[in-house]
Design a protein around this motif. Structure first.
Motif, PDB file in Angstrom:
ATOM      1  N   ALA A 171       0.854  -1.187   0.000  1.00 36.09           N
ATOM      2  CA  ALA A 171       0.000   0.000   0.000  1.00 36.09           C
ATOM      3  C   ALA A 171       0.886   1.231   0.000  1.00 36.09           C
ATOM      4  O   ALA A 171       1.782   1.366   0.841  1.00 36.09           O
ATOM      5  CB  ALA A 171      -0.906   0.004   1.226  1.00 36.09           C
TER       6      ALA A 171
ATOM      7  N   ALA B  19      -7.867  -1.484  -0.787  1.00 36.14           N
ATOM      8  CA  ALA B  19      -7.932  -0.040  -1.003  1.00 36.14           C
ATOM      9  C   ALA B  19      -9.040   0.586  -0.168  1.00 36.14           C
ATOM     10  O   ALA B  19      -8.861   1.656   0.438  1.00 36.14           O
ATOM     11  CB  ALA B  19      -8.145   0.258  -2.489  1.00 36.14           C
TER      12      ALA B  19
ATOM     13  N   ASP C  75      -2.726   3.958  -3.392  1.00 39.55           N
ATOM     14  CA  ASP C  75      -2.848   2.858  -4.340  1.00 39.55           C
ATOM     15  C   ASP C  75      -2.291   1.602  -3.693  1.00 39.55           C
ATOM     16  O   ASP C  75      -1.398   1.660  -2.849  1.00 39.55           O
ATOM     17  CB  ASP C  75      -2.136   3.156  -5.663  1.00 39.55           C
TER      18      ASP C  75
ATOM     19  N   ALA D 138      -6.748   2.038  -6.779  1.00 41.67           N
ATOM     20  CA  ALA D 138      -6.394   3.365  -6.266  1.00 41.67           C
ATOM     21  C   ALA D 138      -7.646   4.105  -5.861  1.00 41.67           C
ATOM     22  O   ALA D 138      -8.728   3.902  -6.433  1.00 41.67           O
ATOM     23  CB  ALA D 138      -5.625   4.163  -7.322  1.00 41.67           C
TER      24      ALA D 138
END
Length: 316
Positions: free
Chosen positions: A217, A274, A293, A308
């Protein structure tokens, strides 16, 4: 009586060195940013336990060039001003603002803005999941600070590695396990618990395993104004808590087993990951807005699965 001999110092002529940066620009145009990238500097940051640590960093520094007729900025002044900027005391939002203002001042009337990007690895000592061990974990960090017409803005950029187990693969594995169980013990009637226990512990009892992979991440946040320190560890912890499966350091068998259990409780596609991180950042009072993202470095495919998202933080 002897009269002492007096020597008269000979004045050397002042040597004037050329400075072609003072020449008029051949193609008059103002420039958005001029500076240097990759300067090696020591930086002091705050550890998870509150101490300050000195770490090696790479720094990019830029100023704008507002006068279209001026050929170049005073680049050496930027370099010299940065040499000890973050070595003596902890790098803080207030300190970054002072350094940025000083960088603009080094240019006289040539500039009204300055930009810094400071890259380093932030080390955090992480305990093992089940054993009494611990190990150091390095997190890539970027601090992006700017001042334009006296207004300071600071972004914090971190990367966090975690494990992602595919929910679809897990469901398919469970189906195969259920079918194998039915073949072994029959679809109806009672079964012997001891026999089931032994079968599950045997190699034939493990029919399929879901695929999992190391994942990453990458998060960038705009920090709220007025913070006393850079919330690096706090941001990392929030991301890892949201994901639930951060990669480990020291690992014994009991830690590996605990990690397997964490993965089973946190099955996730890249879309899930995400959304989890975004949900955590949306309530962070240090964050005005965020961009993130995630990338799952697939073990099933030869390509990565990515997602994202951006949004407002808790300070918005």
């Amino acid at each position: 009586m002897r009269i002492p001999f007096l020597t008269v110092p000979v004045m050397k002529p002042i040597r004037v060195m050329p400075d072609v940066a003072l020449d008029r620009a051949s193609s008059a145009r103002a420039l958005d940013r001029v500076g240097m990238a990759g300067i090696a500097l020591p930086v002091r940051t705050r550890s998870a336990t509150g101490e300050t640590l000195q770490v090696p960093a790479r720094v990019d520094v830029y100023v704008d060039l507002r006068d279209p007729d001026v050929r170049g900025i005073h680049m050496s002044r930027l370099y010299l001003r940065l040499q000890h900027a973050f070595a003596a005391e902890e790098m803080t939002p207030d300190g970054l603002g002072r350094v940025l203002a000083a960088l603009v001042e080094t240019q006289g009337a040539l500039s009204r803005g300055a930009w810094l990007t400071i890259r380093f690895d932030h080390l955090v000592l992480r305990p093992a999941l089940a054993s009494a061990n611990a190990g150091w974990k390095a997190y890539p960090v970027e601090v992006l600070a700017s001042i334009v017409d006296g207004r300071v803005a600071i972004d914090l950029d971190v990367s966090v590695d975690y494990s992602s187990t595919c929910p679809a693969s897990a469901a398919l594995s469970r189906q195969m396990s259920a079918e194998a169980f039915a073949r072994q013990f029959g679809a109806e009637g009672t079964v012997d618990a001891a026999a089931v226990h032994d079968w599950l512990r045997s190699e034939p009892g493990l029919v399929a395993t879901p695929h999992a992979q190391r994942s990453r991440a990458h998060v960038r946040v705009r920090l709220v104004e007025g913070l006393a320190s850079l919330p690096i560890v706090e941001l990392i912890d929030r991301i890892e808590d949201a994901l639930g499966t951060p990669v480990q350091t020291a690992v014994k068998r009991e830690d590996e087993q605990a990690f397997a259990a964490l993965n089973a409780r946190n099955l996730m596609f890249c879309e899930d990951a995400a959304r989890r991180v975004a949900h955590g950042l949306a309530s962070d009072a240090n964050v005005v807005r965020f961009e993130l993202d995630v990338a799952h470095f697939e073990s099933l495919h030869a390509h990565d699965a990515c997602a994202a998202v951006s949004g407002e933080g808790g300070a918005a």
